[in-house]
Design an enzyme around this catalytic site. Structure first.
Site, PDB file in Angstrom:
ATOM      1  N   ASP A 119       0.780  -1.232   0.000  1.00 33.19           N
ATOM      2  CA  ASP A 119       0.000   0.000   0.000  1.00 33.19           C
ATOM      3  C   ASP A 119       0.818   1.290   0.000  1.00 33.19           C
ATOM      4  O   ASP A 119       0.709   2.118  -0.892  1.00 33.19           O
ATOM      5  CB  ASP A 119      -0.940   0.009   1.208  1.00 33.19           C
ATOM      6  CG  ASP A 119      -1.853  -1.196   1.247  1.00 33.19           C
ATOM      7  OD1 ASP A 119      -1.646  -2.132   0.446  1.00 33.19           O
ATOM      8  OD2 ASP A 119      -2.765  -1.231   2.081  1.00 33.19           O
ATOM      9  N   GLU A 178       0.008 -10.076  11.718  1.00 29.75           N
ATOM     10  CA  GLU A 178       0.007  -9.606  10.334  1.00 29.75           C
ATOM     11  C   GLU A 178       1.421  -9.272   9.865  1.00 29.75           C
ATOM     12  O   GLU A 178       1.788  -9.553   8.722  1.00 29.75           O
ATOM     13  CB  GLU A 178      -0.892  -8.379  10.223  1.00 29.75           C
ATOM     14  CG  GLU A 178      -1.025  -7.824   8.816  1.00 29.75           C
ATOM     15  CD  GLU A 178      -1.965  -6.634   8.741  1.00 29.75           C
ATOM     16  OE1 GLU A 178      -2.205  -6.146   7.629  1.00 29.75           O
ATOM     17  OE2 GLU A 178      -2.467  -6.189   9.802  1.00 29.75           O
TER      18      GLU A 178
END
Length: 805
Positions: free
Chosen positions: A578, A775
């Site tokens: 991102d 994560e």
């Protein structure tokens, strides 16, 4: 000469049409967004779920557990063993409510409507020094055609004994659900005003509600409202609070009412200390009544079978250096089980905006007057279905395209055919243009967990085509286990008439290995996905193409250059990385990661075309693959910086390299596109192994620690360690650069061994410390960060440990 097993009738790829093995996948823990919830792979059908809360005080309803939520503060929850065809065991450690809940789930095949199942819910105090009073609510709701009806006689004060509802629907036919107490349960019998409530103490309580279509997923809110309304009515008699209030166990109860045409039934049991109750779903066509013996004997048998299966599929190498091999094995089992137990079935509409474009994404021939892609705003699509592994049950309970390819690598090693079922569902989402939305947010329940700004998908936006990895992995499993293509098996290999190649001894015995064993099935499957996958590949080449000649760029191919559409000034969400540093947005920029993915995708298309005998297509894909790999060097290698880079366009319309050392710089190596004797491989390995750039004791950092943006801003892809990217590095090192002769072979072997140990040991250490896999991991300390449990691609640590690349 076709071999005998290739002459068998083609078996449909949909499990719903392929016998008992199919039925085993109808029911599952497909409501993976819940701590424990079951539903079949049928739109608008039966949904069940578990809800619980403590009754130590009147604030307890704020600690009601239902949907997985990081804010619940649980010490950990994971399927310690889970097989999608058999069932499994999950352990949930709820410290705020002082309870450890274990859910045991067992599938029971039989009949013509997906079989039956049984579940045992057990609880015990997490800390025995403190009281553990738990209210457990199990519910079942039916949407669509059919109905539910309570068989017990109505009683305004609850009842003793089992609770039973009867149901029917077009797909499930006739069925029943029974809830039965365990033998040693205790109830809260003493406390303030116990004598006022003696007639309800120790009883099973219930409610039958009418939920509007499409709202069963909101069962938690409906149930808690009923409990609160009942409590208010009861507490109205205790206006003089100077005398105190009744014990919450006596008032925070379901109302023991049935509403007209109820389609949502909730059953409540209140316990003091350890408890157990069983839930039996019995399909009428199975004609096999279930009782406690099924679970008493079935769960140990399931665990024994699972452990043997796991040891065969993902063994922990005996030579891996560890002081506690058994704990390491349990960890590997847990991350694998939670990945598979996290598979969800979603059905519903999604939101799409066909006309949205950033200024730099508008093509020269776009015009608002003539284009059919004018900005229509967001629109709901027709409903679609998807079976998908979810990245995080608590934070990302939905399908993500680029995550899924990594999920399927892991799932495919344990259960090949399950991975193909999921892959086929994704292939079915490819539209007529060849597009697949990068996030699959299907239905109101899924949308309720997504911020509004991320809900709408745009049909010009892509995501890394990781489904290609799943296809390639399947083909490689076929070739390594004996399920070879016709060309490899037949006359092209010089075989004489009547000669056969025997099946290897390594073919899997697990039911999830049918496609590996049967060449005809495998070929049929690959043929069924080839056309839509090719359409998807063509969509990438058409919509994500970059410019070469417009900026005087020199490359051996004039066509193979790519850039991500849909980027903003600060983010390239479509790339998956991102906030990774990029150049300024420009219609002429080129992205290294995308051209690398396209080279890999071309290789996959070549492999599948070769396998199914599409020789002309295979030759064309091979030519594109070579041209694309050549252009990676021609367009993206910076001799000055000794690294691969993006390409940008400056204010003078001149092309220049945009170089940011990090994962991006290593992409041609990560995807195994460079030959072992590439003159650029040494420079990439330098970046990888340098502690001043990517190397850390915990895995490879996403951005060089020496980069000025390291750890800045959102810090999502600006330093943190991602396990799926480390997996790609380890895979390419293991299978290519450390395995094949070349000038850097010895160095690749050394880097591989050390990196593997760093990654496995850190993820394992953090799991033991926190109860979760995460994560991402801190690039300085190695501590787990952000979403948890993240048994999506972080679970690839099990493949790394087992060296299953």
């Amino acid at each position: 000469m076709r071999l005998w097993w290739a002459l068998l009738p083609l078996v449909p790829t949909a499990f719903a049409q392929s016998g008992n093995d199919s039925a085993s996948l109808l029911w599952g823990a497909y409501r993976s967004n819940l701590y424990f919830g079951l539903r079949p792979r049928i739109p608008q059908s039966l949904m069940t779920g578990l809800l619980w809360y403590g009754t130590q005080d009147y604030q307890s309803l704020t600690r009601a557990r239902h949907g997985c939520d990081q804010g619940d503060g649980l010490s950990g929850y994971t399927w310690t063993e889970y097989d999608a065809r058999e069932g499994g065991v999950q352990v949930i450690k709820d410290a705020p409510n002082n309870v450890v809940i274990t859910t045991e789930f067992l599938k029971v095949p039989g009949g013509e409507h997906g079989g039956s199942w049984a579940a045992r819910i057990k609880g015990e105090p997490l800390n025995s020094a403190f009281p553990s009073r738990i209210s457990a609510v199990f519910y079942a709701g039916l949407e669509g055609l059919g109905g539910l009806e309570m068989e017990n006689e109505e009683s305004e004060n609850g009842f003793n004994g089992p609770f039973k509802i009867m149901g029917n629907s077009p797909d499930l036919d006739e069925f029943s659900i029974r809830i039965v107490d365990g033998p040693n349960n205790r109830h809260v019998e003493s406390g303030p005003f116990a004598h006022d409530h003696a007639h309800r103490i120790g009883k099973t309580h219930y409610v039958g509600l009418r939920a509007q279509p499409g709202t069963i997923w909101q069962a938690r809110e409906f149930i808690l409202k009923n409990i609160l309304d009942h409590a208010r009515d009861v507490l109205g008699a205790y206006q003089d609070q100077s005398k105190g209030l009744p014990d919450p166990s006596f008032t925070l109860q379901l109302s023991d009412e049935l509403y007209s045409a109820s389609n949502l039934y909730a059953v409540q049991k209140l316990f003091d200390g350890p408890f157990q109750f069983d839930v039996y779903y019995e399909s009428e066509s199975a004609k096999q009544p279930l009782d406690a013996t099924v679970l008493d004997e079935g769960i140990p048998a399931l665990l024994s079978k699972y452990n043997k299966r796991f040891d065969a599929a993902l063994p922990v190498p005996a030579d891996y250096p560890t002081t506690d091999p058994e704990a390491l094995k349990e960890f590997s089992k847990a991350v694998t089980s939670n990945l598979i137990g996290g598979i969800g079935y979603f059905y519903g509409t999604s939101m799409v905006n066909k006309g949205f474009r950033y200024e730099w994404d508008k093509e020269e021939d776009d015009s608002s007057e003539s284009s059919s892609d004018i900005d229509e705003g967001a629109r709901l699509t027709e409903p679609k279905a998807l079976l998908t592994a979810t990245p995080s049950r608590s934070f990302f309970p939905r399908g993500f395209y680029w995550d899924e390819g990594f999920h399927l690598l892991h799932i495919g090693e344990y259960d090949n055919d399950l991975s193909l079922e999921i892959l086929k569902d994704w292939i079915n989402l490819i539209d007529e243009d060849g597009w697949v939305a990068r996030e699959q947010i299907l239905g109101e329940e899924a949308r309720s967990r997504v911020p509004a700004e991320f809900q709408t998908q745009v049909p010009t936006n892509a995501n890394p085509p990781t489904l290609a990895m799943a296809v390639t992995a399947f083909i490689h499993r076929l070739k390594s286990s004996g399920g070879l293509s016709d060309a490899e098996l037949g006359m092209d290999m010089g075989m004489g008439a009547g000669e056969q190649i025997p099946l290897t001894d390594s073919l899997p015995s697990h039911p999830g290995g049918m496609y590996i064993k049967d060449h005809a099935m495998a070929t049929s499957y690959l043929k069924s996905i080839y056309a839509p996958l090719k359409r998807h590949y063509d969509w990438f080449r058409r919509t994500q193409r970059g410019q070469i000649k417009q900026y005087g760029r020199k490359a051996r191919s004039r066509t193979e250059a790519y850039r991500w559409r849909g980027r903003s000034e600060q983010h390239v969400l479509t790339s998956g990385m991102d906030d990774y540093p990029r150049g300024p947005p420009h219609a002429g920029e080129l992205h290294l990661d995308l051209i690398s993915w396209m080279a890999f995708f071309s290789r996959t298309m070549r492999e599948i075309a070769e396998f199914i005998g599409e020789a002309d297509d295979a030759a064309a894909f091979e030519e594109i693959e070579k041209a694309t790999i050549g252009n990676i060097d021609d367009l993206h290698w910076s001799e000055e910086n000794q690294m691969y880079c993006d390409v940008g366009v400056d204010n003078d319309d001149e092309s220049y390299h945009v170089c940011h050392r990090g994962y991006l710089s290593t992409f041609p190596m990560l995807l195994g596109l460079l030959s072992p004797d590439s003159p650029h491989l040494g420079a990439i390995l330098d970046i990888v192994r340098d502690p001043e750039h990517l190397w850390s004791p915990y895995g490879l950092r996403s951005l060089s620690i020496s980069h000025p943006e390291f750890g800045k801003g959102e810090n999502y892809w600006k330093g943190p360690i991602w396990i799926q990217m480390n997996f790609l590095a380890l895979k390419s090192l293991y299978t290519t650069y450390a395995a094949q002769e070349g000038p850097y072979q010895a160095r690749a072997q050394e880097i591989y061994s050390e990196l593997r140990r760093n990654v496995v040991d850190n993820v394992f250490k953090e799991y033991q410390r926190t109860g979760y896999v995460w994560e991402q991991y801190d690039p300085i300390t190695g501590e787990g960060m952000r979403s948890h449990p993240f048994t999506g691609w972080t679970s690839l640590v099990a493949l790394i440990l087992a060296e299953k690349y």
